[in-house]
Scaffold this active site. Structure first.
Site, PDB file in Angstrom:
ATOM      1  N   CYS A   1     -21.171  29.089  -5.427  1.00 29.32           N
ATOM      2  CA  CYS A   1     -22.394  28.184  -5.764  1.00 29.32           C
ATOM      3  C   CYS A   1     -23.530  28.674  -5.187  1.00 29.32           C
ATOM      4  O   CYS A   1     -24.179  29.746  -5.462  1.00 29.32           O
ATOM      5  CB  CYS A   1     -21.859  26.830  -5.976  1.00 29.32           C
ATOM      6  SG  CYS A   1     -22.845  25.655  -7.166  1.00 29.32           S
TER       7      CYS A   1
ATOM      8  N   GLY B   1     -23.682  24.448  -1.390  1.00 30.21           N
ATOM      9  CA  GLY B   1     -24.722  23.323  -0.594  1.00 30.21           C
ATOM     10  C   GLY B   1     -25.689  23.413  -1.382  1.00 30.21           C
ATOM     11  O   GLY B   1     -26.147  23.420  -2.761  1.00 30.21           O
ATOM     12  N   GLU B   2     -26.959  23.608  -0.624  1.00 34.15           N
ATOM     13  CA  GLU B   2     -28.499  23.923  -1.154  1.00 34.15           C
ATOM     14  C   GLU B   2     -28.977  25.036  -0.765  1.00 34.15           C
ATOM     15  O   GLU B   2     -29.063  25.115   0.442  1.00 34.15           O
ATOM     16  CB  GLU B   2     -29.190  22.470  -0.993  1.00 34.15           C
ATOM     17  CG  GLU B   2     -30.013  22.121  -1.943  1.00 34.15           C
ATOM     18  CD  GLU B   2     -31.127  23.023  -2.091  1.00 34.15           C
ATOM     19  OE1 GLU B   2     -31.355  23.476  -3.541  1.00 34.15           O
ATOM     20  OE2 GLU B   2     -31.752  23.614  -1.484  1.00 34.15           O
ATOM     21  N   SER B   3     -29.006  26.079  -1.475  1.00 33.37           N
ATOM     22  CA  SER B   3     -29.353  27.286  -1.098  1.00 33.37           C
ATOM     23  C   SER B   3     -30.804  27.353  -0.592  1.00 33.37           C
ATOM     24  O   SER B   3     -31.095  28.331   0.491  1.00 33.37           O
ATOM     25  CB  SER B   3     -29.176  28.510  -2.327  1.00 33.37           C
ATOM     26  OG  SER B   3     -30.312  27.936  -3.321  1.00 33.37           O
TER      27      SER B   3
ATOM     28  N   GLU C   1     -12.685  25.817  -3.466  1.00 32.20           N
ATOM     29  CA  GLU C   1     -12.117  25.070  -1.997  1.00 32.20           C
ATOM     30  C   GLU C   1     -11.725  23.628  -2.531  1.00 32.20           C
ATOM     31  O   GLU C   1     -11.550  22.925  -1.558  1.00 32.20           O
ATOM     32  CB  GLU C   1     -13.245  25.486  -0.963  1.00 32.20           C
ATOM     33  CG  GLU C   1     -14.447  24.410  -1.317  1.00 32.20           C
ATOM     34  CD  GLU C   1     -15.758  25.091  -2.242  1.00 32.20           C
ATOM     35  OE1 GLU C   1     -15.250  26.058  -2.914  1.00 32.20           O
ATOM     36  OE2 GLU C   1     -16.659  24.496  -2.449  1.00 32.20           O
TER      37      GLU C   1
ATOM     38  N   ILE D   1     -20.808  22.082  -9.716  1.00 27.00           N
ATOM     39  CA  ILE D   1     -21.561  20.864  -9.033  1.00 27.00           C
ATOM     40  C   ILE D   1     -22.973  21.471  -9.018  1.00 27.00           C
ATOM     41  O   ILE D   1     -23.435  22.355  -8.273  1.00 27.00           O
ATOM     42  CB  ILE D   1     -21.206  20.370  -7.698  1.00 27.00           C
ATOM     43  CG1 ILE D   1     -19.850  19.930  -7.581  1.00 27.00           C
ATOM     44  CG2 ILE D   1     -22.141  19.218  -7.179  1.00 27.00           C
ATOM     45  CD1 ILE D   1     -19.222  19.755  -5.988  1.00 27.00           C
ATOM     46  N   ARG D   2     -23.797  21.066  -9.848  1.00 23.31           N
ATOM     47  CA  ARG D   2     -25.381  21.437  -9.937  1.00 23.31           C
ATOM     48  C   ARG D   2     -25.156  23.335  -9.981  1.00 23.31           C
ATOM     49  O   ARG D   2     -26.136  23.774  -9.034  1.00 23.31           O
ATOM     50  CB  ARG D   2     -26.167  21.098  -8.766  1.00 23.31           C
ATOM     51  CG  ARG D   2     -26.135  19.577  -9.138  1.00 23.31           C
ATOM     52  CD  ARG D   2     -27.356  19.010  -8.214  1.00 23.31           C
ATOM     53  NE  ARG D   2     -28.639  19.314  -8.686  1.00 23.31           N
ATOM     54  CZ  ARG D   2     -29.884  19.517  -8.064  1.00 23.31           C
ATOM     55  NH1 ARG D   2     -29.567  19.630  -6.773  1.00 23.31           N
ATOM     56  NH2 ARG D   2     -30.827  19.675  -8.737  1.00 23.31           N
TER      57      ARG D   2
ATOM     58  N   HIS E   1     -16.341  25.728  -7.609  1.00 21.58           N
ATOM     59  CA  HIS E   1     -16.042  25.455  -6.003  1.00 21.58           C
ATOM     60  C   HIS E   1     -14.324  25.354  -6.172  1.00 21.58           C
ATOM     61  O   HIS E   1     -13.709  24.228  -5.936  1.00 21.58           O
ATOM     62  CB  HIS E   1     -16.362  24.141  -5.763  1.00 21.58           C
ATOM     63  CG  HIS E   1     -17.791  23.921  -5.578  1.00 21.58           C
ATOM     64  ND1 HIS E   1     -18.306  24.304  -4.295  1.00 21.58           N
ATOM     65  CD2 HIS E   1     -18.896  23.558  -6.383  1.00 21.58           C
ATOM     66  CE1 HIS E   1     -19.699  23.913  -4.355  1.00 21.58           C
ATOM     67  NE2 HIS E   1     -19.901  23.760  -5.707  1.00 21.58           N
TER      68      HIS E   1
ATOM     69  N   ARG F   1     -30.574  29.174 -11.319  1.00 24.02           N
ATOM     70  CA  ARG F   1     -30.181  27.772 -10.281  1.00 24.02           C
ATOM     71  C   ARG F   1     -30.467  26.761 -11.366  1.00 24.02           C
ATOM     72  O   ARG F   1     -31.110  26.702 -12.089  1.00 24.02           O
ATOM     73  CB  ARG F   1     -31.178  27.824  -9.339  1.00 24.02           C
ATOM     74  CG  ARG F   1     -31.100  28.987  -8.358  1.00 24.02           C
ATOM     75  CD  ARG F   1     -32.106  28.695  -6.943  1.00 24.02           C
ATOM     76  NE  ARG F   1     -31.834  27.475  -6.359  1.00 24.02           N
ATOM     77  CZ  ARG F   1     -32.507  26.754  -5.607  1.00 24.02           C
ATOM     78  NH1 ARG F   1     -33.832  27.180  -5.506  1.00 24.02           N
ATOM     79  NH2 ARG F   1     -32.222  25.664  -5.095  1.00 24.02           N
TER      80      ARG F   1
HETATM   81  N1  GLN Z   1     -27.879  23.665  -6.899  1.00 24.17           N
HETATM   82  C1  GLN Z   1     -27.593  24.372  -5.636  1.00 24.17           C
HETATM   83  C2  GLN Z   1     -28.736  25.526  -5.380  1.00 24.17           C
HETATM   84  O1  GLN Z   1     -29.452  25.937  -6.139  1.00 24.17           O
HETATM   85  C3  GLN Z   1     -26.219  24.828  -5.737  1.00 24.17           C
HETATM   86  C4  GLN Z   1     -25.318  23.725  -5.887  1.00 24.17           C
HETATM   87  C5  GLN Z   1     -23.983  24.071  -5.305  1.00 24.17           C
HETATM   88  O2  GLN Z   1     -23.724  24.722  -4.286  1.00 24.17           O
HETATM   89  N2  GLN Z   1     -23.002  23.227  -5.544  1.00 24.17           N
HETATM   90  O3  GLN Z   1     -28.683  26.039  -4.436  1.00 24.17           O
END
Ligand code: GLN
Length: 192
Positions: free
Chosen positions: A78, A47-49, A177, A139-140, A175, A105
């Site tokens: 992630c 997600g987005e940490s 999952e 993903i990112r 990921h 990150r």
């Molecule tokens: N870019 C996100 C972060 O820095 C992590 C991306 C992800 O969990 N897919 O938190």
């Protein structure tokens, strides 16, 4: 059946819940500290940490998760891997500090930085699960720049560790999952 918490404040927690079911465990969607009681392990999803950190403080879960993680197995993917690492850069931010690991990150670039690749997991992983390549969705993703001396690197991508085991912890920068292959979740369940 093992009961495994999935931190469900933000991110792709539902996909982890389904992956746990496929791997033969019961997911418990954790939103409050009380729900950590009686769990065998915990998954911190992608997600987005930074957002997750804010919500963790808001829900009073920061100390509870750190305490849970000192006793029980935790698997971070992630953003979850970022929250578990004891050293975070680009930009630096607070973490639970469970694993001895440095993560950078968004290290594959900021915009077009998602991809699906095939990994060649190490032999121990294949022997404990099943043989074969591992499809990995990034993903990112962060890049793991350093692992501690107790870490076992189970898979690499471009030479960098992407699946790492350290004691009761498991960390993936991709990921698992999001694919049908449940070997990574099964590997984690063996720790419980
Ligand atoms: N870019 C996100 C972060 O820095 C992590 C991306 C992800 O969990 N897919 O938190």
């Amino acid at each position: 059946m093992k009961r495994v918490g999935v931190l469900s404040l933000q991110g792709d927690f539902e996909a982890h819940g389904k992956a746990l079911e496929r791997a033969g465990a019961e997911p418990v969607y954790v939103r409050e500290p009380e729900q950590l009681r009686d769990l065998d392990g915990l998954i911190i999803p992608g997600g987005e940490s930074t957002t997750m950190l804010k919500l963790l403080h808001y829900e009073g879960l920061m100390d509870a998760l750190a305490e849970f993680g000192r006793r029980k197995p935790v698997f971070g993917t992630c953003a979850g891997a970022i929250l578990m690492a004891n050293q975070v850069s680009s930009p630096a931010q607070e973490s639970l500090g469970l694993t001895d690991m440095a993560v950078e990150r968004n290290a594959y670039g900021r915009q077009v930085d998602s991809r699906v690749v095939e990994l060649d997991p190490d032999r121990a992983f294949q022997e404990r699960t099943a043989p074969g390549k591992l499809e990995a969705v990034f993903i990112r993703a962060p890049i793991i720049r350093r692992v501690g001396e107790n870490a076992k690197v189970l898979a690499r991508y471009n030479g960098d560790p992407v699946l790492v085991e350290e004691g009761q912890y498991l960390v993936a920068t991709f990921h698992p999952e999001l694919t049908q292959d449940s070997r990574v979740h099964r590997y984690f369940l063996e720790k419980l």
